[in-house]
Design a protein around this motif. Structure first.
Motif, PDB file in Angstrom:
ATOM      1  N   GLY A   1      36.997 -16.607  33.735  1.00  0.00           N
ATOM      2  CA  GLY A   1      37.234 -15.347  34.427  1.00  0.00           C
ATOM      3  C   GLY A   1      36.553 -14.126  33.858  1.00  0.00           C
ATOM      4  O   GLY A   1      36.809 -13.004  34.293  1.00  0.00           O
ATOM      5  N   PHE A   2      35.667 -14.309  32.863  1.00  0.00           N
ATOM      6  CA  PHE A   2      34.878 -13.190  32.362  1.00  0.00           C
ATOM      7  C   PHE A   2      33.638 -13.029  33.252  1.00  0.00           C
ATOM      8  O   PHE A   2      33.368 -13.854  34.118  1.00  0.00           O
ATOM      9  N   ARG A   3      32.866 -11.969  33.020  1.00  0.00           N
ATOM     10  CA  ARG A   3      31.625 -11.773  33.754  1.00  0.00           C
ATOM     11  C   ARG A   3      30.491 -11.687  32.734  1.00  0.00           C
ATOM     12  O   ARG A   3      29.931 -10.615  32.482  1.00  0.00           O
TER      13      ARG A   3
ATOM     14  N   SER B   1      32.488 -17.792  31.934  1.00  0.00           N
ATOM     15  CA  SER B   1      32.459 -17.619  33.390  1.00  0.00           C
ATOM     16  C   SER B   1      33.644 -18.333  34.028  1.00  0.00           C
ATOM     17  O   SER B   1      34.335 -17.793  34.902  1.00  0.00           O
TER      18      SER B   1
ATOM     19  N   ARG C   1      39.701 -23.493  35.983  1.00  0.00           N
ATOM     20  CA  ARG C   1      39.167 -22.152  36.230  1.00  0.00           C
ATOM     21  C   ARG C   1      40.316 -21.149  36.283  1.00  0.00           C
ATOM     22  O   ARG C   1      41.358 -21.417  36.886  1.00  0.00           O
TER      23      ARG C   1
ATOM     24  N   ASN D   1      28.116  -2.754  29.556  1.00  0.00           N
ATOM     25  CA  ASN D   1      28.723  -3.975  29.015  1.00  0.00           C
ATOM     26  C   ASN D   1      29.914  -3.624  28.138  1.00  0.00           C
ATOM     27  O   ASN D   1      29.856  -2.680  27.336  1.00  0.00           O
TER      28      ASN D   1
ATOM     29  N   THR E   1      41.458 -16.594  35.954  1.00  0.00           N
ATOM     30  CA  THR E   1      41.044 -15.184  35.988  1.00  0.00           C
ATOM     31  C   THR E   1      41.379 -14.517  34.653  1.00  0.00           C
ATOM     32  O   THR E   1      41.475 -13.290  34.555  1.00  0.00           O
TER      33      THR E   1
ATOM     34  N   ILE F   1      26.755 -12.254  30.882  1.00  0.00           N
ATOM     35  CA  ILE F   1      25.342 -12.155  31.239  1.00  0.00           C
ATOM     36  C   ILE F   1      24.537 -12.769  30.097  1.00  0.00           C
ATOM     37  O   ILE F   1      24.815 -12.505  28.920  1.00  0.00           O
TER      38      ILE F   1
ATOM     39  N   ASP G   1      19.692 -14.586  32.691  1.00  0.00           N
ATOM     40  CA  ASP G   1      19.804 -13.574  33.736  1.00  0.00           C
ATOM     41  C   ASP G   1      18.784 -12.463  33.505  1.00  0.00           C
ATOM     42  O   ASP G   1      18.268 -11.885  34.457  1.00  0.00           O
TER      43      ASP G   1
ATOM     44  N   TYR H   1      28.479 -19.095  27.669  1.00  0.00           N
ATOM     45  CA  TYR H   1      28.356 -18.418  28.966  1.00  0.00           C
ATOM     46  C   TYR H   1      29.119 -19.186  30.057  1.00  0.00           C
ATOM     47  O   TYR H   1      29.881 -18.597  30.827  1.00  0.00           O
TER      48      TYR H   1
ATOM     49  N   GLU I   1      37.333 -10.326  34.480  1.00  0.00           N
ATOM     50  CA  GLU I   1      35.964  -9.889  34.796  1.00  0.00           C
ATOM     51  C   GLU I   1      35.383  -8.909  33.781  1.00  0.00           C
ATOM     52  O   GLU I   1      34.525  -8.071  34.110  1.00  0.00           O
TER      53      GLU I   1
ATOM     54  N   LYS J   1      32.906  -7.502  31.254  1.00  0.00           N
ATOM     55  CA  LYS J   1      31.450  -7.687  31.252  1.00  0.00           C
ATOM     56  C   LYS J   1      30.983  -7.954  29.821  1.00  0.00           C
ATOM     57  O   LYS J   1      31.039  -7.065  28.963  1.00  0.00           O
TER      58      LYS J   1
END
Length: 550
Positions: A151-153, A148, A107, A324, A109, A155, A250, A144, A113, A115
């Motif tokens: 470190g991305f966000r 995640s 994992r 986004n 970063t 959807i 989501d 997805y 993050e 979007k």
């Protein structure tokens, strides 16, 4: 991780030498152990802008880096590659990281993050999900999970095309089957209708709640009722199939709802005000050639009906309005011609179309006992996602779909997917995980426990095969970041197969657990437990289970 440190060292060296570095350079694991632990082409591809020989640049870089403690040896290879030999102590630190971080190993970063909206499947709500949808589901959900972890966000979003001609045909198909149940002679079932067994099932289900009541209302009201009922039931059917496939969303976005919110009118008004539309032959056109499309597109026909590009543009406008950073659309291979007009529309709405990425998933061919299975959705001759899961299981289905580059055609071999042998790649990886669990459990009976591990035992790990495994484990994080950037989850399947193969080879070659050699045994248990952790983490990222016994 070691590879990241090499990247930083190379950048440092070029900066210190005041040389221009081509940022597209790579650091890779060589095919041969004789070529070091890692190799870079940085000097080779940076030679031209610096007007220097790659070998001269490599010599200067090596001179700067050779004093760094991580390197056992650095050498020039071929026309200007640099090979790095890493000190074993640095590889052994990887084992500590893996065992201590456990489920979080790998994992990062890295994605900061950002979007990212990933729209995938978006199958018409007119029938059950099929194997084409299953490939999209496995791809989109795996991407997805990996993004995640990196470190991305991201959807996950599913667009429901619940407005238009296809849902009218769905309602008419159910209505005909409903009337059949009440002994009406409907004649030959229309070719353009939906012929699947699920239509008969929907009509029967509706009949249990409504009886003959719907025969006594107007045809318009009856078809409206049929449409609402069928769309709701098929949506529930698709959600249940996806749950069995371990895929969730989501957001579910309805085209019908978008139209009701007035977003379609908003798009038409904006394009008109931006002077991007014109009238011709009583229709309203979008001047899309102004934005790179090969021809202009009709937005509204002479009879007042809008074309499908309008609600699609409206949908993408809402994606952008939600903040986004990147829009990833996962589409079938027959949508290539659609992309230029969509990009043109995004530009006309005042956005940079570089935010849109389109991934085309190629065709799936299903083979059973060497014979290609023929399918037709309209005629009801299709293999559904549920059929596939029932036949080969969720794990095999997901792994087989991921273990192929998205741009490549996929021949899905049902017979191979069901095999419990090393020929089957998912079995091969899962069996490696289960075998490690079994070895560790058996060792505990001999009082060789991981809980008794001491870092000093790592000095016992000095075989080349052990170093190769450690190096492979250390590459896991870098592989995931690369997949997040390239949008290619098949690279994770390839990585897991290679790692499983390294373990199987190691297991065959060496005795892992022997109570006469406590320190060596615990060190090797520590090593294979790290393999187990990475296999489990990797399998989880593609939605495949990691069984403890098989």
């Amino acid at each position: 991780m070691i590879k990241n440190r090499i990247f930083k060292d190379i950048k440092f060296a070029f900066e210190d030498l005041k040389l221009e570095l081509n940022e597209n350079f790579t650091v890779e694991i060589p095919n041969s152990v004789n070529h070091g632990d890692f190799s870079t082409n940085a000097c080779l591809i940076s030679a031209k802008p610096n007007k220097m020989s790659p070998k001269i640049i490599a010599e200067k870089v090596i001179e700067l880096l050779k004093t760094k403690k991580m390197y056992r040896e650095i050498e020039i290879a071929g026309p200007g590659f640099i090979n790095f030999h890493i000190k074993p102590s640095h590889f052994k630190k990887i084992l500590v990281s893996v065992n201590e971080e456990g489920d979080d190993y790998g994992r990062t970063t890295y994605g900061k993050e950002a979007k990212i909206l990933i729209e995938f499947i978006s199958a018409n709500p007119t029938g059950p999900l099929n194997i084409v949808s299953a490939r999209a589901a496995a791809y989109g959900d795996s991407l997805y999970r990996i993004m995640s972890f990196a470190g991305f966000r991201p959807i996950r979003e599913f667009y429901i095309n619940d407005a238009g001609n296809q849902v009218d045909i769905l309602a008419e198909s159910v209505e005909l089957r409903y009337r059949e149940l009440h002994n009406e002679d409907i004649g030959e079932f229309p070719v353009e209708a939906y012929h699947g067994e699920y239509i008969i099932d929907l009509a029967a289900l509706l009949n249990t709640t409504e009886g003959s009541k719907l025969l006594h209302i107007s045809e318009r009201d009856r078809l409206t009722k049929m449409k609402e009922f069928a769309l709701a039931e098929i949506h529930n059917m698709q959600v249940e199939s996806l749950e069995k496939f371990d895929v969730q969303f989501d957001n579910w976005v309805s085209e019908k709802s978008l139209r009701a919110q007035g977003v379609v009118e908003e798009v038409l008004s904006f394009l008109a005000e931006a002077d991007c539309t014109f009238e011709m032959e009583e229709a309203i056109w979008f001047n899309s050639t102004k934005f790179g499309d090969d021809k202009n597109r009709v937005l509204m026909k002479a009879d007042g009906t809008i074309t499908y590009i309008v609600p699609d543009l409206a949908y993408h406008l809402t994606k952008l309005q939600r903040g986004n950073d990147v829009l990833i659309d996962v589409l079938g291979p027959d949508h290539h011609g659609y992309v230029p007009r969509l990009r043109a529309g995004i530009q006309a709405l005042g956005y940079d179309d570089s935010c849109l990425e389109v991934i085309f998933l190629q065709q799936v061919n299903l083979f059973d006992q060497g014979e290609k299975v023929k399918m037709s959705k309209r005629l009801g001759k299709m293999v559904t996602m549920d059929d596939l899961i029932d036949e080969v299981g969720k794990d095999a289905a997901r792994f087989f779909f991921i273990n192929r580059k998205p741009s490549a055609h996929l021949n899905f071999d049902l017979e191979l997917a069901k095999k419990k042998t090393s020929e089957n790649p998912v079995f091969y990886c899962q069996y490696a995980h289960a075998r490690i669990c079994s070895i560790i459990k058996k060792a505990e009976k001999d009082k060789l426990k991981l809980a008794n591990f001491d870092e000093k035992y790592l000095k016992k790990l000095n075989k080349d095969d052990e170093m190769l495994i450690m190096r492979k484990l250390g590459d896991f994080q870098h592989v995931l970041c690369g997949i997040a950037d390239s949008r290619e989850p098949h690279r994770l399947a390839e990585y897991l197969i290679e790692l499983a193969g390294m373990f199987h080879k190691y297991y065959q070659k060496y005795t892992i657990s022997n109570k006469r050699y406590k320190e060596l045994s615990i060190a090797r248990l520590y090593l294979i437990n790290a393999v187990r952790i990475v296999l489990k983490n990797g399998l989880n990222l593609i939605g495949v289970s990691a069984p403890t016994s098989m």
